[in-house]
Write a protein that holds these residues in place. Structure first.
Motif, PDB file in Angstrom:
ATOM      1  N   PHE A 199      95.066  83.250  54.622  1.00  0.00           N
ATOM      2  CA  PHE A 199      94.187  83.334  53.459  1.00  0.00           C
ATOM      3  C   PHE A 199      94.967  83.659  52.192  1.00  0.00           C
ATOM      4  O   PHE A 199      94.852  82.978  51.181  1.00  0.00           O
ATOM      5  CB  PHE A 199      93.098  84.372  53.695  1.00  0.00           C
ATOM      6  CG  PHE A 199      92.223  84.580  52.490  1.00  0.00           C
ATOM      7  CD1 PHE A 199      91.342  83.598  52.103  1.00  0.00           C
ATOM      8  CD2 PHE A 199      92.305  85.740  51.748  1.00  0.00           C
ATOM      9  CE1 PHE A 199      90.534  83.773  50.985  1.00  0.00           C
ATOM     10  CE2 PHE A 199      91.498  85.923  50.625  1.00  0.00           C
ATOM     11  CZ  PHE A 199      90.615  84.936  50.250  1.00  0.00           C
ATOM     12  N   TRP A 200      95.799  84.693  52.264  1.00  0.00           N
ATOM     13  CA  TRP A 200      96.477  85.124  51.026  1.00  0.00           C
ATOM     14  C   TRP A 200      97.516  84.113  50.572  1.00  0.00           C
ATOM     15  O   TRP A 200      97.696  83.920  49.365  1.00  0.00           O
ATOM     16  CB  TRP A 200      97.093  86.509  51.198  1.00  0.00           C
ATOM     17  CG  TRP A 200      96.014  87.547  51.274  1.00  0.00           C
ATOM     18  CD1 TRP A 200      95.683  88.315  52.342  1.00  0.00           C
ATOM     19  CD2 TRP A 200      95.080  87.879  50.236  1.00  0.00           C
ATOM     20  NE1 TRP A 200      94.596  89.118  52.042  1.00  0.00           N
ATOM     21  CE2 TRP A 200      94.205  88.872  50.752  1.00  0.00           C
ATOM     22  CE3 TRP A 200      94.876  87.444  48.929  1.00  0.00           C
ATOM     23  CZ2 TRP A 200      93.166  89.424  50.014  1.00  0.00           C
ATOM     24  CZ3 TRP A 200      93.839  87.997  48.187  1.00  0.00           C
ATOM     25  CH2 TRP A 200      93.005  88.972  48.729  1.00  0.00           C
ATOM     26  N   TRP A 242      92.543  68.736  53.174  1.00  0.00           N
ATOM     27  CA  TRP A 242      91.701  69.831  53.616  1.00  0.00           C
ATOM     28  C   TRP A 242      90.344  69.323  54.109  1.00  0.00           C
ATOM     29  O   TRP A 242      89.836  69.725  55.154  1.00  0.00           O
ATOM     30  CB  TRP A 242      91.528  70.791  52.462  1.00  0.00           C
ATOM     31  CG  TRP A 242      91.088  72.130  52.875  1.00  0.00           C
ATOM     32  CD1 TRP A 242      90.766  72.544  54.142  1.00  0.00           C
ATOM     33  CD2 TRP A 242      90.926  73.249  52.033  1.00  0.00           C
ATOM     34  NE1 TRP A 242      90.407  73.854  54.115  1.00  0.00           N
ATOM     35  CE2 TRP A 242      90.495  74.306  52.847  1.00  0.00           C
ATOM     36  CE3 TRP A 242      91.091  73.449  50.662  1.00  0.00           C
ATOM     37  CZ2 TRP A 242      90.221  75.568  52.315  1.00  0.00           C
ATOM     38  CZ3 TRP A 242      90.827  74.696  50.151  1.00  0.00           C
ATOM     39  CH2 TRP A 242      90.403  75.742  50.965  1.00  0.00           C
ATOM     40  N   TRP A 266      97.242  80.885  51.026  1.00  0.00           N
ATOM     41  CA  TRP A 266      96.488  79.792  50.416  1.00  0.00           C
ATOM     42  C   TRP A 266      95.871  80.213  49.087  1.00  0.00           C
ATOM     43  O   TRP A 266      95.773  79.430  48.155  1.00  0.00           O
ATOM     44  CB  TRP A 266      95.403  79.293  51.388  1.00  0.00           C
ATOM     45  CG  TRP A 266      95.742  77.965  51.961  1.00  0.00           C
ATOM     46  CD1 TRP A 266      96.184  76.871  51.274  1.00  0.00           C
ATOM     47  CD2 TRP A 266      95.671  77.565  53.337  1.00  0.00           C
ATOM     48  NE1 TRP A 266      96.392  75.824  52.146  1.00  0.00           N
ATOM     49  CE2 TRP A 266      96.088  76.217  53.401  1.00  0.00           C
ATOM     50  CE3 TRP A 266      95.288  78.209  54.505  1.00  0.00           C
ATOM     51  CZ2 TRP A 266      96.131  75.502  54.591  1.00  0.00           C
ATOM     52  CZ3 TRP A 266      95.343  77.493  55.685  1.00  0.00           C
ATOM     53  CH2 TRP A 266      95.755  76.167  55.737  1.00  0.00           C
ATOM     54  N   PHE A 267      95.453  81.450  49.032  1.00  0.00           N
ATOM     55  CA  PHE A 267      94.870  81.954  47.797  1.00  0.00           C
ATOM     56  C   PHE A 267      95.929  81.944  46.686  1.00  0.00           C
ATOM     57  O   PHE A 267      95.670  81.496  45.570  1.00  0.00           O
ATOM     58  CB  PHE A 267      94.333  83.377  48.016  1.00  0.00           C
ATOM     59  CG  PHE A 267      93.337  83.804  46.986  1.00  0.00           C
ATOM     60  CD1 PHE A 267      92.010  83.394  47.088  1.00  0.00           C
ATOM     61  CD2 PHE A 267      93.717  84.583  45.907  1.00  0.00           C
ATOM     62  CE1 PHE A 267      91.080  83.774  46.134  1.00  0.00           C
ATOM     63  CE2 PHE A 267      92.790  84.959  44.952  1.00  0.00           C
ATOM     64  CZ  PHE A 267      91.466  84.560  45.064  1.00  0.00           C
ATOM     65  N   LEU A 314      93.208  79.292  58.208  1.00  0.00           N
ATOM     66  CA  LEU A 314      92.710  79.960  57.008  1.00  0.00           C
ATOM     67  C   LEU A 314      92.616  81.467  57.206  1.00  0.00           C
ATOM     68  O   LEU A 314      92.823  82.237  56.282  1.00  0.00           O
ATOM     69  CB  LEU A 314      91.315  79.430  56.677  1.00  0.00           C
ATOM     70  CG  LEU A 314      91.228  78.400  55.585  1.00  0.00           C
ATOM     71  CD1 LEU A 314      89.795  77.943  55.422  1.00  0.00           C
ATOM     72  CD2 LEU A 314      91.740  78.966  54.284  1.00  0.00           C
ATOM     73  N   ARG A 315      92.281  81.857  58.434  1.00  0.00           N
ATOM     74  CA  ARG A 315      92.158  83.284  58.699  1.00  0.00           C
ATOM     75  C   ARG A 315      93.508  83.973  58.712  1.00  0.00           C
ATOM     76  O   ARG A 315      93.631  85.146  58.379  1.00  0.00           O
ATOM     77  CB  ARG A 315      91.416  83.515  60.019  1.00  0.00           C
ATOM     78  CG  ARG A 315      89.924  83.343  59.822  1.00  0.00           C
ATOM     79  CD  ARG A 315      89.172  83.073  61.095  1.00  0.00           C
ATOM     80  NE  ARG A 315      87.894  82.471  60.754  1.00  0.00           N
ATOM     81  CZ  ARG A 315      86.720  83.044  61.005  1.00  0.00           C
ATOM     82  NH1 ARG A 315      86.659  84.178  61.626  1.00  0.00           N
ATOM     83  NH2 ARG A 315      85.601  82.446  60.633  1.00  0.00           N
ATOM     84  N   VAL A 348      93.432  67.943  48.047  1.00  0.00           N
ATOM     85  CA  VAL A 348      92.173  68.536  48.485  1.00  0.00           C
ATOM     86  C   VAL A 348      91.637  67.744  49.681  1.00  0.00           C
ATOM     87  O   VAL A 348      91.040  68.289  50.602  1.00  0.00           O
ATOM     88  CB  VAL A 348      91.146  68.532  47.327  1.00  0.00           C
ATOM     89  CG1 VAL A 348      89.851  69.181  47.752  1.00  0.00           C
ATOM     90  CG2 VAL A 348      91.708  69.253  46.105  1.00  0.00           C
ATOM     91  N   TRP A 366      96.590  78.506  45.685  1.00  0.00           N
ATOM     92  CA  TRP A 366      95.525  78.019  44.806  1.00  0.00           C
ATOM     93  C   TRP A 366      95.768  78.456  43.362  1.00  0.00           C
ATOM     94  O   TRP A 366      95.642  77.661  42.430  1.00  0.00           O
ATOM     95  CB  TRP A 366      94.164  78.521  45.309  1.00  0.00           C
ATOM     96  CG  TRP A 366      93.045  78.213  44.366  1.00  0.00           C
ATOM     97  CD1 TRP A 366      92.679  76.983  43.918  1.00  0.00           C
ATOM     98  CD2 TRP A 366      92.179  79.149  43.713  1.00  0.00           C
ATOM     99  NE1 TRP A 366      91.623  77.090  43.052  1.00  0.00           N
ATOM    100  CE2 TRP A 366      91.299  78.410  42.907  1.00  0.00           C
ATOM    101  CE3 TRP A 366      92.058  80.540  43.760  1.00  0.00           C
ATOM    102  CZ2 TRP A 366      90.307  79.019  42.137  1.00  0.00           C
ATOM    103  CZ3 TRP A 366      91.067  81.140  42.995  1.00  0.00           C
ATOM    104  CH2 TRP A 366      90.206  80.386  42.193  1.00  0.00           C
ATOM    105  N   PHE A 409      98.366  76.393  41.984  1.00  0.00           N
ATOM    106  CA  PHE A 409      97.821  75.049  41.766  1.00  0.00           C
ATOM    107  C   PHE A 409      97.021  74.999  40.461  1.00  0.00           C
ATOM    108  O   PHE A 409      97.161  74.069  39.658  1.00  0.00           O
ATOM    109  CB  PHE A 409      96.954  74.684  42.979  1.00  0.00           C
ATOM    110  CG  PHE A 409      96.250  73.354  42.896  1.00  0.00           C
ATOM    111  CD1 PHE A 409      96.928  72.201  42.524  1.00  0.00           C
ATOM    112  CD2 PHE A 409      94.903  73.253  43.232  1.00  0.00           C
ATOM    113  CE1 PHE A 409      96.270  70.979  42.476  1.00  0.00           C
ATOM    114  CE2 PHE A 409      94.244  72.041  43.176  1.00  0.00           C
ATOM    115  CZ  PHE A 409      94.923  70.904  42.792  1.00  0.00           C
ATOM    116  N   VAL A 410      96.184  76.018  40.235  1.00  0.00           N
ATOM    117  CA  VAL A 410      95.419  76.081  38.984  1.00  0.00           C
ATOM    118  C   VAL A 410      96.385  76.109  37.808  1.00  0.00           C
ATOM    119  O   VAL A 410      96.248  75.333  36.847  1.00  0.00           O
ATOM    120  CB  VAL A 410      94.485  77.314  38.961  1.00  0.00           C
ATOM    121  CG1 VAL A 410      93.835  77.457  37.598  1.00  0.00           C
ATOM    122  CG2 VAL A 410      93.425  77.210  40.041  1.00  0.00           C
TER     123      VAL A 410
END
Lengths: 456, 469
Positions: free
Chosen positions: B100-101, B81, B103-104, B96-97, B78, B107, B110-111
């Motif tokens: 996005f998907w 970032w 990284w999403f 990020l633009r 983190v 994420w 990662f969770v």
């Protein structure tokens, strides 16, 4: 008019990034609010759990049964704190996108503190582990050290949300950015502290409610872990925590609302927040009834209480968002206008370059040895040594051999110990290198030295 | 870049990112990616042999992995970032633009990874036998898969930054994954992670087993075997990656140029790769033949070599993408390729919000030069102390005597051709002159320059107060 001028000076209006958002702004905002609420739920349990664990451990110094309770609370932090962190990344992604300019600006303005979040969280977690895994080891004379360890971890857990909150708060008031000189000075902007206390008591209330269910559930091996408590006793104890802390929200809530800087306060905000407050009153009433219930009836309304709490959280979260939007709507428009203005300039410049005039001229047609020599002039001069041999010396080596200069420039090496090696200029291409080689030999021959060396 | 400028003059912005990212990679590769499959495999092995001591040993090792990965490991990730958002918000914001998907998805993985880490560790002593143990080993396998997936996605994003292929014409998410060095890089990182995980687990074994115990002997042999097997793909992917890197470099500078520094680093990379491989192989072979021979300290040698290799690897990788932060689209100082002509014609100060002066005059030359430095140089350079200080750079070139104006001017105007890893100067002639004046002032008076985190308008306000009649 004078007012407008002053305003324009005080509010920085930067350009936005060029690329469009990857998905619709409203969809992003919806995802942001929902993901944030899930994240903040675990943050609440992490902060609240940490505070309650230390509180009960201190209580346990004189009343031992609370010590085992404190230990069991500390164990819940392991999972909750990890979920708080990982679930925070999603909403952070969204806020980075939706509020790029505002969020990053606030981060930079509180830079040291913002970066400090990383080591602070690492140490908070490490101390939380130390607290948990030394519970049976640091006893007797070392018990004090153990309490301090837990207290230190709780203290770190208290610092982290304050930094986040300050950032989220600072980003709402671009008109104040010019006054900010770091994290501590940004604490004075807006109403950071009422918001922080509101957050803390929400954390304790939610943790109370969570623990009432966690320890009060039928499957919890209470005889093994907490034999000195009855199930009902545990449930009532944490209902009580939730009740009294929520009661405190009746003070912090209005304090927060009435200290909000007026810029984002709207009628909608009042409606949303007051409906939330109304549900809080219902929750308080139910909690009070539960605490006073006879033992056998106490668990019945646990799920409905959570659902009502969920409604409160959703309304308060929406309220925050409504306020944020109202604060930033004008500034976002100014940024959009400024960005459009710049984009038009950028486009016009590119068109004029394509049309063969303006800024591109220097690199385009009419290339001469003199122009190419600009690439060499940082290190080479006719009569002097800058960072490399003078052109006179070059001349003496390559007098009738411009091709030698071209070859060397394409693949130079290190000849002289006192100079750094020359970089390759192969990328300039043979045509330009030949031009510059001829030019070098011309000016270094002594025929035209004044031209390139006006200072000599 | 049009953001308030976070600037660590006494230290260096770049070195801050480098430190956070290095710590993350050194933990992430051997521990989060490499160690889980090894531990899971050893757990399975212990179950097959019905060895409770072996199982308990693996539990202890998992405890260490659990503590480290959920604290320093996760948070430095983190942290990358956080630091990049502070130092290069233009770059991370733009990425990020586009991503996005990706990284999403990353994420969500990662969770899942963190949830699986917690399940794996916290249920170890509860799910000890029968189908529960099978389930536990299954969780370990799933965890191994998810850890690797996070790396797989991130390497794609890194690949995108390094060479955009047909970007920016086709701005798609997958262009990063179709980067020619993507697969070799992933293969290299994977086998590196697996190999060094063996070293790490081996090192931990010494803390949790008795010196001459049979348990230690067997565990060391198991880990050595693991390392021996992985050294084969490690060797292969090292060679593969090493061979494709110059192509990526050439694609990026697009004029067929390889800088000397890159060539030198590239050679060093080969040497370190070879030394690390030999050390790893040697450790594995001795571990298999004479499990008791290698002392704890000796294990640090290949491990430190590994750290050195990875550090150098990342350095070369970072070097490849220069002078861009996003290939062909945005330079590492945040200037877009498309806006460069505007700044070169009009100057960058009129378009910079967070500066003291928006135009250069003869009265404010040095201060305006300082603004130019902040906006155009400070993402990579410090002034006179810290890492990559401009004063040191120019002293290396021109010595400690007074610098020549014409030489400085020529340098600034053509630095992108003589040092192709640097972006072209994004300002007009007046700003070059101001920057030169500031640099010469800096040479005489080595004052620290503070960034936005110390108040971006503090100077400005003072100026306004004294300037107002």
């Amino acid at each position: 008019m004078r007012h407008l001028v002053l305003f324009a000076q005080a509010v920085p209006v930067p350009r936005d990034l060029e690329l469009p958002l990857p998905i619709g702004e409203w969809e992003l905002k919806l995802i942001l609010v929902l993901l944030f609420l899930v994240h903040i739920f675990f943050v609440n349990l992490m902060v609240g759990g940490s505070l309650l664990s230390v509180f009960f451990e201190i209580l346990g110094l004189t009343r031992p049964r609370y010590d085992s309770l404190a230990k069991k609370i500390a164990e819940t932090i392991t999972v909750n704190k990890s979920l708080a962190v990982v679930l925070g990344v999603g909403p952070l992604l969204c806020i980075n996108l939706v509020y790029t300019i505002h969020f990053y600006s606030a981060n930079a303005l509180t830079g040291y503190a913002w970066f400090a979040i990383i080591p602070l969280v690492i140490f908070a977690f490490l101390f939380a582990y130390l607290h948990k895994y030394t519970w049976q080891i640091w006893t007797g004379g070392r018990k004090r050290l153990h309490v301090i360890t837990g207290g230190f971890s709780a203290f770190l857990f208290l610092c982290i949300p304050l930094i986040f909150l300050t950032n989220i708060n600072l980003m709402l008031f671009p008109g104040k950015w010019a006054e900010v000189g770091g994290f501590f000075s940004s604490l004075q902007i807006g109403n950071v502290f009422p918001r922080y206390f509101h957050f803390l008591s929400a954390s304790l209330a939610l943790t109370g409610l969570f623990l009432a269910g966690w320890f009060g559930r039928r499957k919890f091996p209470r005889e093994k872990h907490l034999p000195d408590f009855t199930r009902v006793e545990l449930r009532r104890l944490f209902y009580r925590v939730a009740f009294y802390v929520s009661l405190a929200q009746l003070v912090f809530g209005p304090l927060l609302l009435f200290t909000l800087p007026g810029v984002g306060v709207t009628g909608t905000l009042y409606w949303v927040i007051l409906s939330g407050a109304a549900v809080v009153l219902i929750v308080l009433h139910i909690l009070w009834r539960q605490i006073k219930m006879p033992d056998e009836k106490i668990s019945r309304l646990y799920i409905p209480i959570w659902m009502l709490f969920g409604v409160v959280v959703l309304l308060m979260g929406t309220g925050r968002h409504v306020y944020r939007e109202a604060c930033l709507v004008e500034h976002k428009q100014m940024i959009a206008d400024e960005t459009a203005r710049f984009n038009a300039i950028e486009l016009a410049t590119q068109m004029s370059i394509r049309a063969g005039m303006g800024a591109g001229e220097a690199l385009g047609g009419g290339m001469t040895g003199e122009k190419v020599f600009q690439n060499c002039a940082a290190c080479h001069a006719v009569d002097r040594v800058l960072a490399a041999p003078s052109l006179r010396e070059v001349y003496s080596l390559y007098k009738d051999n411009p091709a030698g200069i071209v070859a060397w420039s394409k693949n130079p090496g290190k000849k002289r110990p006192q100079f750094a090696p020359m970089p390759s200029f192969a990328h300039l291409g043979d045509e330009k290198l030949t031009l510059v080689a001829d030019y070098i030999l011309e000016i270094a021959s002594g025929a035209d030295s004044a031209k390139s060396e006006p200072s000599d | 870049m049009d953001f308030p400028l976070f600037f660590l003059d006494f230290f260096g912005n770049r070195i801050l990112i480098a430190i956070v990212a290095s710590v993350h990679v050194f933990i992430n590769h051997p521990l989060a990616v490499g160690a889980w499959p090894l531990v899971m495999l050893m757990e399975w092995w212990g179950r097959r042999k019905g060895d409770a001591d072996w199982d308990h040993l693996m539990y202890k090792i998992t405890f260490v992995l659990f503590i480290v990965t959920t604290t320093v490991g996760a948070l430095t990730g983190v942290g990358i970032w956080f630091t990049t958002a502070l130092i290069a918000p233009f770059g991370i914001g733009t990425l990020l633009r586009v991503f996005f998907w990706a990284w999403f998805t990353e994420w969500l993985v990662f969770v899942s990874e963190v949830v699986l880490v917690m399940i794996y560790f916290l249920t170890w002593k509860r799910w000890l036998a029968g189908w529960q143990k099978s389930l536990h080993i299954g969780v370990g396998a799933l965890l191994s898969g998810f850890s690797w997936l996070t790396m797989m996605i991130i390497v794609g994003i890194l690949g995108f930054m390094m060479g955009s292929g047909n970007w920016p014409e086709a701005r798609t998410l997958f262009s990063g994954f179709f980067n020619p060095i993507y697969i070799p890089q992933l293969a290299f990182r994977t086998s590196f992670a697996m190999g060094t995980a063996g070293l790490f687990v081996w090192f931990l074994l010494y803390f949790f087993t008795k010196k001459h115990s049979d348990l230690r002997r067997r565990a060391v042999r198991f880990v050595s075997g693991w390392m021996l097997i992985w050294s084969v793909p490690f060797a292969a992917s090292s060679v593969w990656y090493w061979q494709v890197v110059p192509d990526a470099m050439r694609a990026n500078v697009d004029v067929g140029l390889m800088t000397q520094r890159f060539a030198q680093w590239h050679e060093t990379l080969a040497v370190i790769m070879a030394i690390t491989l030999v050390a790893l192989l040697l450790a594995a072979l001795v571990g298999l033949a004479r499990p008791k021979l290698i002392p704890r300290v000796a294990l640090l040698i290949p491990f430190i070599l590994g750290v050195w290799l990875l550090g150098h690897f990342e350095r070369v990788r970072e070097f490849i993408r220069k002078p861009y932060v996003i290939a062909d689209y945005m330079y590492s100082n945040g200037v877009k390729v498309s806006e460069l002509p505007v700044f070169q014609r009009d100057g960058i100060l009129p378009y910079s919000t967070y500066v003291e002066h928006h135009t250069v005059t003869s009265a404010n030359e040095i201060e305006a030069g300082r603004d130019v430095f902040l906006v155009t140089c400070s993402r990579c350079h410090t002034t006179s102390s810290g890492v990559n200080a401009v004063v040191n750079k120019f002293e290396n070139l021109y010595g400690t005597g007074p610098w020549d104006d014409a030489a400085l001017t020529a340098f600034i105007n053509t630095m992108h051709t003589s040092r192709t890893f640097m972006p072209p100067f994004p300002g007009n002639d007046r700003e070059v002159k101001a920057l030169t004046a500031y640099l010469k002032e800096l040479q005489k008076n080595r004052e620290l320059l503070f960034g936005a985190q110390a108040g971006w308008t503090i100077r400005n306000n003072n100026q306004a107060q004294t300037g107002t009649p």
